[in-house]
Design a protein around this motif. Structure first.
Motif, PDB file in Angstrom:
ATOM      1  N   GLU A 175       0.808  -1.223   0.000  1.00 40.12           N
ATOM      2  CA  GLU A 175       0.000   0.000   0.000  1.00 40.12           C
ATOM      3  C   GLU A 175       0.845   1.279   0.000  1.00 40.12           C
ATOM      4  OE1 GLU A 175      -2.537  -0.661   3.338  1.00 40.12           O
ATOM      5  OE2 GLU A 175      -3.627  -2.238   2.240  1.00 40.12           O
ATOM      6  N   LEU A 176       2.139   1.153   0.181  1.00 40.89           N
ATOM      7  CA  LEU A 176       3.003   2.346   0.191  1.00 40.89           C
ATOM      8  C   LEU A 176       3.018   2.986  -1.196  1.00 40.89           C
ATOM      9  CD1 LEU A 176       6.121   0.814   2.010  1.00 40.89           C
ATOM     10  CD2 LEU A 176       4.381   2.315   3.033  1.00 40.89           C
ATOM     11  N   ASP A 177       3.104   4.316  -1.233  1.00 37.05           N
ATOM     12  CA  ASP A 177       3.182   5.014  -2.530  1.00 37.05           C
ATOM     13  C   ASP A 177       4.376   4.515  -3.336  1.00 37.05           C
ATOM     14  OD1 ASP A 177       0.974   6.464  -1.919  1.00 37.05           O
ATOM     15  OD2 ASP A 177       2.066   8.268  -1.286  1.00 37.05           O
ATOM     16  N   ALA A 178       5.496   4.300  -2.635  1.00 28.68           N
ATOM     17  CA  ALA A 178       6.714   3.848  -3.330  1.00 28.68           C
ATOM     18  C   ALA A 178       6.472   2.495  -3.995  1.00 28.68           C
ATOM     19  CB  ALA A 178       7.879   3.758  -2.344  1.00 28.68           C
ATOM     20  N   ALA A 179       5.766   1.612  -3.284  1.00 29.84           N
ATOM     21  CA  ALA A 179       5.494   0.282  -3.852  1.00 29.84           C
ATOM     22  C   ALA A 179       4.571   0.399  -5.054  1.00 29.84           C
ATOM     23  CB  ALA A 179       4.874  -0.622  -2.784  1.00 29.84           C
ATOM     24  N   ARG A 180       3.559   1.234  -4.945  1.00 29.52           N
ATOM     25  CA  ARG A 180       2.635   1.418  -6.081  1.00 29.52           C
ATOM     26  C   ARG A 180       3.382   1.948  -7.292  1.00 29.52           C
ATOM     27  NH1 ARG A 180      -2.580   0.967  -3.991  1.00 29.52           N
ATOM     28  NH2 ARG A 180      -2.840   1.709  -1.867  1.00 29.52           N
ATOM     29  N   ALA A 181       4.361   2.803  -7.052  1.00 29.24           N
ATOM     30  CA  ALA A 181       5.111   3.399  -8.172  1.00 29.24           C
ATOM     31  C   ALA A 181       6.074   2.403  -8.812  1.00 29.24           C
ATOM     32  CB  ALA A 181       5.889   4.627  -7.678  1.00 29.24           C
ATOM     33  N   VAL A 182       6.561   1.459  -8.015  1.00 29.70           N
ATOM     34  CA  VAL A 182       7.678   0.623  -8.464  1.00 29.70           C
ATOM     35  C   VAL A 182       7.252  -0.798  -8.873  1.00 29.70           C
ATOM     36  CG1 VAL A 182       9.769  -0.538  -7.613  1.00 29.70           C
ATOM     37  CG2 VAL A 182       9.411   1.907  -7.152  1.00 29.70           C
ATOM     38  N   PHE A 183       6.282  -1.371  -8.169  1.00 32.40           N
ATOM     39  CA  PHE A 183       5.950  -2.789  -8.396  1.00 32.40           C
ATOM     40  C   PHE A 183       5.581  -3.071  -9.855  1.00 32.40           C
ATOM     41  CE2 PHE A 183       4.706  -4.296  -3.842  1.00 32.40           C
ATOM     42  CZ  PHE A 183       6.040  -4.226  -3.494  1.00 32.40           C
ATOM     43  N   GLN A 184       6.104  -4.178 -10.342  1.00 33.62           N
ATOM     44  CA  GLN A 184       5.848  -4.578 -11.723  1.00 33.62           C
ATOM     45  C   GLN A 184       4.464  -5.232 -11.835  1.00 33.62           C
ATOM     46  OE1 GLN A 184       8.255  -5.822  -9.682  1.00 33.62           O
ATOM     47  NE2 GLN A 184      10.201  -6.053 -10.732  1.00 33.62           N
ATOM     48  N   ASP A 185       3.962  -5.230 -13.054  1.00 38.49           N
ATOM     49  CA  ASP A 185       2.692  -5.880 -13.346  1.00 38.49           C
ATOM     50  C   ASP A 185       2.880  -7.406 -13.235  1.00 38.49           C
ATOM     51  OD1 ASP A 185      -0.040  -5.895 -14.503  1.00 38.49           O
ATOM     52  OD2 ASP A 185       1.003  -7.010 -16.081  1.00 38.49           O
ATOM     53  N   VAL A 186       2.049  -8.037 -12.403  1.00 39.48           N
ATOM     54  CA  VAL A 186       2.248  -9.467 -12.116  1.00 39.48           C
ATOM     55  C   VAL A 186       1.997 -10.325 -13.370  1.00 39.48           C
ATOM     56  CG1 VAL A 186       1.414 -11.420 -10.733  1.00 39.48           C
ATOM     57  CG2 VAL A 186       1.852  -9.220  -9.643  1.00 39.48           C
ATOM     58  N   ASP A 187       1.005  -9.966 -14.183  1.00 42.74           N
ATOM     59  CA  ASP A 187       0.736 -10.740 -15.411  1.00 42.74           C
ATOM     60  C   ASP A 187       1.972 -10.759 -16.309  1.00 42.74           C
ATOM     61  OD1 ASP A 187      -1.838 -11.303 -14.715  1.00 42.74           O
ATOM     62  OD2 ASP A 187      -2.684  -9.567 -15.759  1.00 42.74           O
ATOM     63  N   ARG A 188       2.598  -9.593 -16.426  1.00 45.52           N
ATOM     64  CA  ARG A 188       3.788  -9.506 -17.291  1.00 45.52           C
ATOM     65  C   ARG A 188       4.944 -10.332 -16.710  1.00 45.52           C
ATOM     66  NH1 ARG A 188       7.292  -4.159 -18.588  1.00 45.52           N
ATOM     67  NH2 ARG A 188       8.485  -5.014 -20.321  1.00 45.52           N
ATOM     68  N   LEU A 189       5.062 -10.289 -15.372  1.00 44.52           N
ATOM     69  CA  LEU A 189       6.117 -11.084 -14.721  1.00 44.52           C
ATOM     70  C   LEU A 189       5.863 -12.575 -14.894  1.00 44.52           C
ATOM     71  CD1 LEU A 189       6.822  -9.281 -11.299  1.00 44.52           C
ATOM     72  CD2 LEU A 189       8.322  -9.364 -13.297  1.00 44.52           C
ATOM     73  N   VAL A 190       4.591 -12.976 -14.804  1.00 47.93           N
ATOM     74  CA  VAL A 190       4.257 -14.404 -14.947  1.00 47.93           C
ATOM     75  C   VAL A 190       4.679 -14.884 -16.336  1.00 47.93           C
ATOM     76  CG1 VAL A 190       2.313 -16.028 -15.171  1.00 47.93           C
ATOM     77  CG2 VAL A 190       2.400 -14.456 -13.236  1.00 47.93           C
ATOM     78  N   GLU A 191       4.397 -14.058 -17.330  1.00 51.88           N
ATOM     79  CA  GLU A 191       4.769 -14.416 -18.704  1.00 51.88           C
ATOM     80  C   GLU A 191       6.295 -14.555 -18.820  1.00 51.88           C
ATOM     81  OE1 GLU A 191       4.148 -12.193 -22.858  1.00 51.88           O
ATOM     82  OE2 GLU A 191       2.496 -11.976 -21.439  1.00 51.88           O
ATOM     83  N   TYR A 192       6.994 -13.596 -18.227  1.00 54.93           N
ATOM     84  CA  TYR A 192       8.455 -13.588 -18.256  1.00 54.93           C
ATOM     85  C   TYR A 192       9.018 -14.819 -17.518  1.00 54.93           C
ATOM     86  CZ  TYR A 192      13.143 -12.018 -16.926  1.00 54.93           C
ATOM     87  OH  TYR A 192      14.495 -11.938 -16.702  1.00 54.93           O
ATOM     88  N   ALA A 193       8.435 -15.117 -16.337  1.00 56.80           N
ATOM     89  CA  ALA A 193       8.901 -16.266 -15.547  1.00 56.80           C
ATOM     90  C   ALA A 193       8.679 -17.564 -16.307  1.00 56.80           C
ATOM     91  CB  ALA A 193       8.168 -16.307 -14.204  1.00 56.80           C
ATOM     92  N   GLY A 194       7.606 -17.617 -17.094  1.00 51.96           N
ATOM     93  CA  GLY A 194       7.332 -18.802 -17.904  1.00 51.96           C
ATOM     94  C   GLY A 194       8.478 -19.068 -18.871  1.00 51.96           C
ATOM     95  N   THR A 195       9.061 -18.011 -19.425  1.00 56.41           N
ATOM     96  CA  THR A 195      10.169 -18.211 -20.369  1.00 56.41           C
ATOM     97  C   THR A 195      11.419 -18.695 -19.617  1.00 56.41           C
ATOM     98  OG1 THR A 195      10.914 -15.909 -20.238  1.00 56.41           O
ATOM     99  CG2 THR A 195       9.324 -16.426 -21.974  1.00 56.41           C
ATOM    100  N   ILE A 196      11.619 -18.221 -18.381  1.00 55.86           N
ATOM    101  CA  ILE A 196      12.774 -18.695 -17.583  1.00 55.86           C
ATOM    102  C   ILE A 196      12.593 -20.184 -17.282  1.00 55.86           C
ATOM    103  CG2 ILE A 196      14.015 -18.510 -15.390  1.00 55.86           C
ATOM    104  CD1 ILE A 196      13.207 -15.663 -15.173  1.00 55.86           C
ATOM    105  N   GLN A 197      11.377 -20.558 -16.883  1.00 55.81           N
ATOM    106  CA  GLN A 197      11.114 -21.976 -16.554  1.00 55.81           C
ATOM    107  C   GLN A 197      11.286 -22.854 -17.783  1.00 55.81           C
ATOM    108  OE1 GLN A 197       7.246 -22.017 -14.614  1.00 55.81           O
ATOM    109  NE2 GLN A 197       8.286 -22.369 -12.662  1.00 55.81           N
ATOM    110  N   ALA A 198      10.810 -22.362 -18.912  1.00 54.63           N
ATOM    111  CA  ALA A 198      10.916 -23.155 -20.145  1.00 54.63           C
ATOM    112  C   ALA A 198      12.392 -23.410 -20.457  1.00 54.63           C
ATOM    113  CB  ALA A 198      10.235 -22.418 -21.294  1.00 54.63           C
ATOM    114  N   ARG A 199      13.220 -22.381 -20.235  1.00 56.03           N
ATOM    115  CA  ARG A 199      14.670 -22.520 -20.478  1.00 56.03           C
ATOM    116  C   ARG A 199      15.263 -23.558 -19.514  1.00 56.03           C
ATOM    117  NH1 ARG A 199      16.777 -16.903 -19.900  1.00 56.03           N
ATOM    118  NH2 ARG A 199      15.000 -16.081 -21.027  1.00 56.03           N
ATOM    119  N   ALA A 200      14.834 -23.494 -18.225  1.00 60.74           N
ATOM    120  CA  ALA A 200      15.372 -24.421 -17.210  1.00 60.74           C
ATOM    121  C   ALA A 200      14.990 -25.864 -17.534  1.00 60.74           C
ATOM    122  CB  ALA A 200      14.843 -24.048 -15.832  1.00 60.74           C
ATOM    123  N   HIS A 201      13.802 -26.045 -18.095  1.00 61.68           N
ATOM    124  CA  HIS A 201      13.332 -27.404 -18.380  1.00 61.68           C
ATOM    125  C   HIS A 201      13.728 -27.869 -19.778  1.00 61.68           C
ATOM    126  CE1 HIS A 201      10.055 -26.429 -15.240  1.00 61.68           C
ATOM    127  NE2 HIS A 201      11.174 -26.814 -14.681  1.00 61.68           N
ATOM    128  N   GLY A 202      14.177 -26.881 -20.579  1.00 65.63           N
ATOM    129  CA  GLY A 202      14.455 -27.213 -21.987  1.00 65.63           C
ATOM    130  C   GLY A 202      15.789 -27.841 -22.190  1.00 65.63           C
TER     131      GLY A 202
END
Ligand SMILES: N[C@@H](CCC(=O)N[C@@H](CS)C(=O)NCC(=O)O)C(=O)O
Length: 232
Positions: A205-232
């Motif tokens: 709820e901090l203003d700093a967190a609202r300004a800085v936190f990344q969009d979770v959907d976008r991170l999930v997509e990005y993390a999927g590519t990291i996992q795919a690399r780890a399993h690939g």
């Protein structure tokens, strides 16, 4: 601001380490220029500024680089301590500062390191072992938060306001959500870590967190590519 020098941050949008530095800059009210780095094609400026690790974040203040997120957050606290800057992130007392630094090392070595491996594990056995270690670290941290924060457990690691350890852990908050979405495991779940779960809500709820936190959907997509690399 110290000497009116320019502040530039070399970062990468998904990095929890970069998020720490951005949180510190926002909390201290330090204006800065953010430069996004492509980690697959690093800039000359990054390679020159962090020749040892070639990693982000790098803070460039008055043309001079400072590397490593834990070091950078402390630097920000010290370099921008003048009147008008946000409140100190580290306590004035050496004992309190030492305690905060102790937990900072714990967060990186005992929590984030195994947590990162959960994401990168190639087999179910490996993932189970790294998850077990992460959960053990969360339990320890839950106990530390209970002792550190106000009596009712309503505060922060910094006491009644956000401090150094909160910022370091705060950079991971969007990744708690990502891990939950990908594996169904919420490391800061209210049933197993009630103080950390409540801390995470307060921090978000901090203003700093609202300004800085990344969009979770976008991170999930990005993390999927990291996992795919780890399993690939
Ligand atoms: N211990 C470092 C970790 C920084 C780090 O791991 N940065 C990653 C991005 S999250 C990076 O730049 N990696 C370089 C690469 O991928 O080549 C810190 O706290 O600043």
């Amino acid at each position: 601001m110290a000497g009116g020098d320019e502040v530039k941050l070399l970062g990468n949008w998904a990095s929890p380490y970069v998020a720490r530095v951005r949180l510190a800059l926002h909390l201290k009210g330090v204006p800065y220029e953010y430069v996004e780095e492509d980690l697959a094609d690093k800039s000359e400026l990054l390679l020159r500024s962090n020749p040892v690790h070639k990693a982000v974040p790098v803070l460039i203040h008055g043309g001079k680089p400072v590397c490593e997120s834990r070091v950078i957050v402390q630097y920000i606290d010290e370099a921008f301590a003048s009147a008008g800057a946000g409140p100190p992130l580290l306590h004035a007392s050496p004992r309190e500062r030492a305690a905060a630094r102790f937990w900072a090392v714990f967060v990186d070595d005992e929590l984030l390191a195994p947590w990162g491996m959960v994401m990168r594990s190639g087999t179910d056995e490996e993932r189970a072992e790294w998850t077990r270690r992460t959960v053990a670290a969360v339990e320890t941290l839950e106990g530390a938060l209970g002792e550190r924060s106000e009596e009712d457990g309503e505060g922060f690691f910094g006491g009644d306001r956000v401090g150094y350890v909160d910022i370091l852990l705060g950079g991971m908050v969007p990744w708690v959500r990502v891990t939950e979405r990908l594996s169904g495991h919420n490391f800061f779940d209210a049933s197993t870590a009630p103080l950390l779960a409540a801390w995470m809500e307060r921090f978000g709820e901090l203003d700093a967190a609202r300004a800085v936190f990344q969009d979770v959907d976008r991170l999930v997509e990005y993390a999927g590519t990291i996992q795919a690399r780890a399993h690939g």
